[in-house]
Design an enzyme around this catalytic site. Sequence first.
Site, PDB file in Angstrom:
ATOM      1  N   LYS A  35       0.815  -1.216   0.000  1.00  0.00           N
ATOM      2  CA  LYS A  35       0.000   0.000   0.000  1.00  0.00           C
ATOM      3  C   LYS A  35       0.849   1.268   0.000  1.00  0.00           C
ATOM      4  O   LYS A  35       0.497   2.242  -0.667  1.00  0.00           O
ATOM      5  CB  LYS A  35      -0.967   0.011   1.180  1.00  0.00           C
ATOM      6  N   THR A  36       1.956   1.275   0.756  1.00  0.00           N
ATOM      7  CA  THR A  36       2.809   2.467   0.763  1.00  0.00           C
ATOM      8  C   THR A  36       3.392   2.703  -0.627  1.00  0.00           C
ATOM      9  O   THR A  36       3.493   3.845  -1.093  1.00  0.00           O
ATOM     10  CB  THR A  36       3.935   2.314   1.799  1.00  0.00           C
ATOM     11  N   ASP A 220      -3.609   7.515   4.275  1.00  0.00           N
ATOM     12  CA  ASP A 220      -3.146   6.160   4.576  1.00  0.00           C
ATOM     13  C   ASP A 220      -3.856   5.644   5.826  1.00  0.00           C
ATOM     14  O   ASP A 220      -4.293   6.427   6.676  1.00  0.00           O
ATOM     15  CB  ASP A 220      -1.630   6.185   4.799  1.00  0.00           C
ATOM     16  N   GLU A 221      -3.974   4.310   5.964  1.00  0.00           N
ATOM     17  CA  GLU A 221      -4.582   3.671   7.151  1.00  0.00           C
ATOM     18  C   GLU A 221      -5.951   4.281   7.462  1.00  0.00           C
ATOM     19  O   GLU A 221      -6.270   4.599   8.619  1.00  0.00           O
ATOM     20  CB  GLU A 221      -3.651   3.793   8.366  1.00  0.00           C
ATOM     21  N   GLN A 251      -8.159  -4.941   8.984  1.00  0.00           N
ATOM     22  CA  GLN A 251      -7.098  -4.587   9.931  1.00  0.00           C
ATOM     23  C   GLN A 251      -7.502  -3.414  10.823  1.00  0.00           C
ATOM     24  O   GLN A 251      -6.637  -2.718  11.359  1.00  0.00           O
ATOM     25  CB  GLN A 251      -5.802  -4.260   9.182  1.00  0.00           C
ATOM     26  N   ARG A 609       1.500 -11.251  10.081  1.00  0.00           N
ATOM     27  CA  ARG A 609       2.844 -10.721  10.364  1.00  0.00           C
ATOM     28  C   ARG A 609       3.914 -11.727   9.959  1.00  0.00           C
ATOM     29  O   ARG A 609       5.076 -11.367   9.800  1.00  0.00           O
ATOM     30  CB  ARG A 609       3.021 -10.433  11.865  1.00  0.00           C
TER      31      ARG A 609
END
Length: 730
Positions: A35-36, A220-221, A251, A609
């Site tokens: 995503k970044t 973002d987020e 998330q 993770r």
Amino acid sequence: MDITSIIESLNEAQRTAVTAPPHAMLVLAGAGSGKTRVLVHRIAWLMRVENVSPYSILAVTFTNKAAREMRGRIEQLLSFPAGNMWMGTFHGLANRLLRRHAREAGLPESFQILDSDDQYRLLRRILKQLELQETSWPPRQIQWYINGHKEEGRRACHLQESYDPAERQLQRIYREYETLCEQSGLVDFAELLLRAHEFLRDSPAALAHYQQRFRHVLVDEFQDTNSIQYAWLNLLTRDNDNLCVVGDDDQSIYGWRGAKIENLHSFQRDYPNHQIIRLEQNYRSTGNILNAANALIDHNDGRLGKNLWTDSGAGDPIALYAAFNEQDEAYFVVDRIRRWIQEGGSPLECAILYRSNAQSRQFEEKLIAMGIPYRVYGGLRFFERQEIKDALAYLYLLTHRDNDAAFERIINTPTRGIGARTIDYLRNLARAQQLTLWKAALHARTANDLPARAQTLLGGFIDLINALSERMADRPLHEQIRLAIENSGLLEYYRKEKGEQAETRVENLEELVTAARQFEAEPPGAEEDLSATPLERFLAHAALEAGEAQGDPYQACVQLMSLHSAKGLEFELVFIVGLEEGLFPSMQSLEQPGRLEEERRLCYVGLTRAQKLLYLTYAESRRLYGKEHRARPSRFLNELPAENCQEVRARANVNRPVASYEAAARSGFEDGSAAAGGSFRLGQSVFHAKFGEGVILQAEGSGAQARVQVKFAESGVKWLVLAYANLQGR
């Protein structure tokens, strides 16, 4: 950089998100989907292809670290200095806006920002002015109350007067707090966002200016935004449909601190012409891990929907381990880490993830015992935590009244009205007459040098310590610690606070009782003073544990952290521990609507993770808060596909110890011991490298899970797991 260079390294979905025409867009970015990378390349595309000025772009992140990373990657990609771009956190951007328009926003130009600790101290001052006791009105609880209302856009004047006396008092404190902040030019973090929103809402000319300037807003987020953050974004973008948000409803794990997963649905309602793009290719985890994560999260309702996949292969199955108890669980995890390191793996690529910070203690002790360096990520080691040090300070003073450090720490903890002037008087008296603080307090209690109220409060503290000492006499160690925690008021004090941190503090205090019970069950070590009382030996143990430094910042260390702290990180080897009903999912989530789905999302975050190897563990019996509990495996384990998992060993049946050699043999005890390196029988003499000579009294379990109770001549009675004990038959 040309257009081809910008998009050539992207997959099809990423390319679609980066090159979409400017308009409202929701990018559902799964874990490990880049995503970044998409955000950075989207900004580059807007500037190089759409000819958008960098000064008309507003990019919002949730941490300063993320903002720095994004700015650096843009500069690297475009060879363009991004220092003057409006790119940062919500709070940072709100501060930048208010600094430019302080007067219009009703603030002095040199307004001061209050951090969380500053806000806490200010609330304590207000409570004192209002003559309210902190024991009844914990400042942290009030802080949570005020910030929560601000995050929903509500000032004190917006609150309807309540019929509840406690609520009316909270509203009164909120009003006093607002007045004092206005008079002093103080702005807390929640106020930054609220004031920025109010300024734009109530200033049509300023709103029009910033709507025209920021033609492209990227966030973002997005799943972590709260109500006031979304309202601020909506003000800026509602008239030109230019909001691009990147997030993942699967998330969303911060509902307890105000994040609104509903904002994803509000976005679709408020921007009806939006486009949804799903990033589902994962570049982090193996197929088995992703398939299990997909199956788990599919049990949640109302998802926007996506399915993570990878082209990197299935990898190893997820390993499930059923431990006898929390100590067996910790031994297993640390032993696997030891093997990983011996085989060439890096400690830095290992992570132990837990739902409650109180769980870290068992793993810390085992890591120290095996000499494996570790670091508690984003927090303190167990015996270094504030509430634990508070409890230990009571115990230190109870065992040794002349401990000045302990006296100073707890004389007003929890708050009992003994102010700084009284403490300064005691310090001066102790210095002048060469006394300890305790003896100075005894003197001051009757010397009439203090105001009557101060003398009364000081006498109350002295009486509390003396009474506690009498009550604790001749009790077992864990009972002594339980009494100290409860009767000192510490437990109730932290229970009255609100939020996740308060719950953690209570859990840690209760875990201290468990630590004491386990300590008293262990035979004294060779280095311990056998003439000391159990409490004195436990305090020495705690001091030594606290003194064991974590790995230095440049050392490769195993990472210990809560599942919440793990978001955004990745490791080759991951252990998610304590997967039991009431622990994970937490007991609170089983009692509150909507919380169970957030717990499942938290588990999903934990699973994703892991890059290569993932272990999930639970204990059949766990000592929580000083009491033994028969644990049930977490429902989340039952929601994982069997084809993606493999049990390391079958569950043990340890309800009843075998009573004879014949019963042991029938249960598979003989077979299990043979697998551990030898054949044993009840009544047999054995030798252990640490505990010496002993005799087998009982056996439990079967196969590789067999364990024995051994009476050692010098070390007393101990239960040992045969797979690990390395017993030698005699």
